[in-house]
Structure formats: structure tokens, C-alpha cells
Design an enzyme around this catalytic site. Structure first.
Site, PDB file in Angstrom:
ATOM      1  N   LEU A   4       0.819  -1.215   0.000  1.00 44.63           N
ATOM      2  CA  LEU A   4       0.000   0.000   0.000  1.00 44.63           C
ATOM      3  C   LEU A   4       0.855   1.268   0.000  1.00 44.63           C
ATOM      4  CD1 LEU A   4      -2.804  -1.023   2.534  1.00 44.63           C
ATOM      5  CD2 LEU A   4      -2.694  -1.383   0.062  1.00 44.63           C
ATOM      6  N   HIS A   5       0.335   2.286  -0.669  1.00 41.36           N
ATOM      7  CA  HIS A   5       1.010   3.581  -0.742  1.00 41.36           C
ATOM      8  C   HIS A   5      -0.047   4.670  -0.582  1.00 41.36           C
ATOM      9  CE1 HIS A   5      -0.664   3.513  -4.752  1.00 41.36           C
ATOM     10  NE2 HIS A   5       0.020   2.420  -5.045  1.00 41.36           N
ATOM     11  N   GLY A  54      -1.562   6.469  -2.606  1.00 41.40           N
ATOM     12  CA  GLY A  54      -2.682   6.370  -3.549  1.00 41.40           C
ATOM     13  C   GLY A  54      -3.786   5.506  -2.939  1.00 41.40           C
ATOM     14  N   HIS A  55      -3.399   4.336  -2.409  1.00 37.47           N
ATOM     15  CA  HIS A  55      -4.401   3.472  -1.758  1.00 37.47           C
ATOM     16  C   HIS A  55      -5.027   4.199  -0.566  1.00 37.47           C
ATOM     17  CE1 HIS A  55      -1.692   0.168  -3.425  1.00 37.47           C
ATOM     18  NE2 HIS A  55      -2.866  -0.123  -3.943  1.00 37.47           N
ATOM     19  N   GLN A  93      -4.737 -12.741 -12.626  1.00 35.80           N
ATOM     20  CA  GLN A  93      -4.685 -11.557 -13.491  1.00 35.80           C
ATOM     21  C   GLN A  93      -3.277 -11.265 -14.001  1.00 35.80           C
ATOM     22  OE1 GLN A  93      -6.126  -8.942 -10.157  1.00 35.80           O
ATOM     23  NE2 GLN A  93      -4.819  -7.417 -11.142  1.00 35.80           N
ATOM     24  N   GLN A 103      -9.335  -0.609 -16.232  1.00 33.59           N
ATOM     25  CA  GLN A 103      -9.899  -1.509 -15.210  1.00 33.59           C
ATOM     26  C   GLN A 103     -11.162  -0.894 -14.595  1.00 33.59           C
ATOM     27  OE1 GLN A 103      -7.632  -3.814 -12.035  1.00 33.59           O
ATOM     28  NE2 GLN A 103      -8.088  -1.975 -10.866  1.00 33.59           N
ATOM     29  N   SER A 144       2.294   3.628  -7.637  1.00 34.42           N
ATOM     30  CA  SER A 144       2.035   2.229  -7.975  1.00 34.42           C
ATOM     31  C   SER A 144       2.845   1.351  -7.038  1.00 34.42           C
ATOM     32  CB  SER A 144       2.472   1.976  -9.426  1.00 34.42           C
ATOM     33  OG  SER A 144       2.615   0.588  -9.645  1.00 34.42           O
ATOM     34  N   SER A 145       2.293   0.211  -6.695  1.00 37.24           N
ATOM     35  CA  SER A 145       3.035  -0.719  -5.827  1.00 37.24           C
ATOM     36  C   SER A 145       4.325  -1.167  -6.510  1.00 37.24           C
ATOM     37  CB  SER A 145       2.175  -1.939  -5.519  1.00 37.24           C
ATOM     38  OG  SER A 145       0.969  -1.513  -4.930  1.00 37.24           O
ATOM     39  N   ARG A 146       4.310  -1.188  -7.841  1.00 36.36           N
ATOM     40  CA  ARG A 146       5.505  -1.633  -8.573  1.00 36.36           C
ATOM     41  C   ARG A 146       6.654  -0.618  -8.482  1.00 36.36           C
ATOM     42  NH1 ARG A 146       1.348  -3.755 -11.833  1.00 36.36           N
ATOM     43  NH2 ARG A 146       1.554  -5.995 -12.192  1.00 36.36           N
TER      44      ARG A 146
HETATM   45  O1  PAF Z   1      -6.009  -2.690  -9.086  1.00 44.19           O
HETATM   46  C1  PAF Z   1      -5.654  -3.660  -8.395  1.00 44.19           C
HETATM   47  O2  PAF Z   1      -4.868  -3.551  -7.466  1.00 44.19           O
HETATM   48  C2  PAF Z   1      -6.196  -5.035  -8.746  1.00 44.19           C
HETATM   49  O3  PAF Z   1      -6.360  -5.182 -10.108  1.00 44.19           O
HETATM   50  C3  PAF Z   1      -7.496  -5.380  -7.999  1.00 44.19           C
HETATM   51  C4  PAF Z   1      -8.630  -4.449  -8.397  1.00 44.19           C
HETATM   52  C5  PAF Z   1      -7.266  -5.288  -6.502  1.00 44.19           C
HETATM   53  C6  PAF Z   1      -7.925  -6.802  -8.327  1.00 44.19           C
HETATM   54  O4  PAF Z   1      -6.955  -7.727  -7.948  1.00 44.19           O
END
Ligand code: PAF
Length: 283
Positions: free
Chosen positions: A33-34, A36-37, A61, A156, A188-190
Site C-alpha cells: 500500500l502507498h 494512492g491506496h 490476473q 480496469q 504504484s506498488s511496482r
Molecule cells: O487494481 C488492483 O490492485 C487489482 O487489479 C485489484 C482491483 C485489486 C484486483 O486484484
């Protein structure tokens, strides 16, 4: 803050909360988490009595095994960060793979009126079947009144709106503005996996998007696309996968610019093996 790892226990707890008249906001995440979340969680708290945050790296995914393996998993740090926002009104759901998929780690097949074939759908095989599968399952477990998604994953977000419409799922989908670092890089988490050199150069993505937006005021989509492609050729640490100007609603690439339509530019870039995406409203 209560942390659940089991869907039945979580559902039971949520039923009790709802019976007492509490509204439930939901922020699905893959963890790491960052800010943004946290901005999604804060928005959820401002509109609901309780916010459930799911933390689950969803295997279905990912089209790339290495990306899945290397995806950061930081549950303790994540819960500590959530506690800084609010200890009492946040519930964490951090399921095991078995709790979600039992013994079959497979996606359901979805169609989303063609939205699934564009951009991320074209470049990441099966990605939106995986997203649709997990988000639908999480909605069934959490039964939220509203769910919050960041616009960094704009495609998404559109797909999840379509999912709830087509499957008649009674949840309000709220899109939230992209949260950026001071230098413009979309959170982004990445990003935590970037080397110092990659992190230093990554703001080039948003800088280029902003200039592309300015150029789109007077130039054609083709001109702007070629200009962006040229810029990335000059940047050896970043490898452009796609830059696409598309209709905001259908996500179809623009053929001829129309003043009646609303456009957005979408970009995917590799820094080494780390894939970064971003997007910007153009008009
Ligand atoms: O955006 C994300 O982090 C993922 O795609 C989600 C919506 C949690 C689904 O795994």
C-alpha cells in the site's frame, strides 16, 4: 483493526455490522500500500461507516509468472499504514489463495462490450478475466455499498463499471483521481521495485503525457502518437510498450478527432522488467 483471512468469518462480521445499520465501503488492493491506496481508503471512510480493504495478490490476473513472483508482499507494513489512517473503522481481508479459489486457480471468462480487447487487454493475455473473477468474488464476499478504484487503472475502472452493470451487482463504483508523487510519477506498488536510476527517470512518463496533451490541442492523434514514440527512443532506461489516444467511453483508439468526443491518452512503459502504466485526460 480486525484482520480476517477467512471469507465466512468476514461475511458473518459484515452481516452483523450491516444489521446495525452500518454502510460498507470497499477498497480492493493487491497490497504494498502507498498514499494512492490511502486516498481511496480516506474517501471510503468519508462516505461510509466502515471500510473493508482487501489485500490479495491475485494470481489469475498476471500473464507473466515473474511479475507475479516479484510482486511485493508486505502485509505487516500495509496494516501498520492503514492504522495511521484509522484503527477502528477499517477491516482488512487478507485471504489465502485457497480461501478465494479453493483448488482451482482459474478465471471465469468475461466479455465487457469489447472494452477487454483494448490496450491492457491486448497486451496482457487473460488479464481482465482475472480481474473480473477476483473483483466479482470479492464483491460477493464483502457485499459493499460502494467500492473505490483509482483512475491510474482507468481501463480496469471502466471494466468494473461494466461488470456491475452486466451482472447486476448492487454496488456503487467510485473512480478516484490518480495520486502522484511530487515529481509526477503515478503511485504504484511496482514503483518500489525501481532502481534509483529507473526511479529518477520514471517521471519522464507523466512529463511526456502532459506535453502530449498540450500538443493534442492543435495536432492530430497520429502526430502526437509519433511525437511520443520519438521521445521514448531518446530515453534508454524506458521502453515504450504503447501510447494510445482513445475514446474515454469505448476505449477504442481515435481514428479521426471529433470535438464531440472525450479523449484520454494511455501509456505503458517498461523500466527493466517493471511495467508502469499511466493515463491523462486530453480534452
Ligand atoms: O487494481 C488492483 O490492485 C487489482 O487489479 C485489484 C482491483 C485489486 C484486483 O486484484
Amino acid at each position: 483493526m480486525i484482520i480476517f483471512h477467512n471469507k465466512s468469518k468476514l461475511s458473518h462480521h459484515i452481516d452483523e455490522l450491516k444489521a446495525k445499520g452500518n454502510s460498507i465501503g470497499f477498497v480492493p488492493t493487491m497490497g504494498a500500500l502507498h498514499n494512492g491506496h490511502l486516498s481511496l481508503v480516506k474517501k471510503g471512510l468519508s462516505q461510509n461507516d466502515i471500510v473493508v480493504v482487501s489485500i490479495f495478490v491475485n494470481p489469475t490476473q498476471f500473464d507473466n509468472k515473474e511479475d507475479l513472483e516479484k510482486y511485493p508482499r508486505t502485509l505487516d507494513a500495509d496494516t501498520a499504514l492503514l492504522k495511521t489512517v484509522c484503527d477502528k473503522k477499517i477491516i482488512v481481508y487478507a485471504p489465502t489463495i485457497k480461501d478465494i479459489y479453493q483448488d482451482a486457480i482459474e478465471s471465469q471468462k468475461f466479455t465487457f462490450n469489447g472494452l477487454e480487447h483494448e490496450m491492457e487487454g491486448a497486451f496482457r493475455d487473460g488479464h481482465f478475466d482475472g480481474v473480473g473473477t477476483i473483483v466479482k468474488r470479492l464483491f460477493e464476499i464483502v457485499q459493499p455499498n460502494a467500492a473505490y478504484f483509482g483512475e491510474k487503472d482507468f481501463q480496469q475502472l471502466q471494466i468494473i463499471k461494466k461488470l456491475v452493470e452486466l451482472h447486476k451487482i448492487p454496488v456503487k463504483i467510485i473512480g478516484c483521481a490518480i495520486h502522484r508523487a511530487k515529481d509526477g510519477l503515478a503511485m504504484s506498488s511496482r514503483n518500489t521495485r525501481l532502481t534509483k536510476e529507473q526511479r529518477d527517470v520514471a517521471p519522464f512518463i507523466y512529463k511526456t503525457l502532459k506535453t502530449a496533451k498540450a500538443k493534442f490541442g492543435t495536432k492530430s492523434a497520429k502526430y502526437v502518437t509519433e511525437w511520443v514514440e520519438k521521445q521514448f527512443k531518446k530515453e534508454p532506461l524506458l521502453d515504450l510498450e504503447y501510447f494510445i489516444i482513445a475514446d474515454k467511453t469505448t476505449l477504442k483508439p481515435v481514428k479521426r478527432k471529433s470535438t464531440k468526443k472525450i479523449y484520454r491518452a494511455f501509456i505503458a512503459v517498461y523500466a527493466g522488467d517493471i511495467r508502469l502504466i499511466d493515463n491523462i485526460a486530453l480534452n
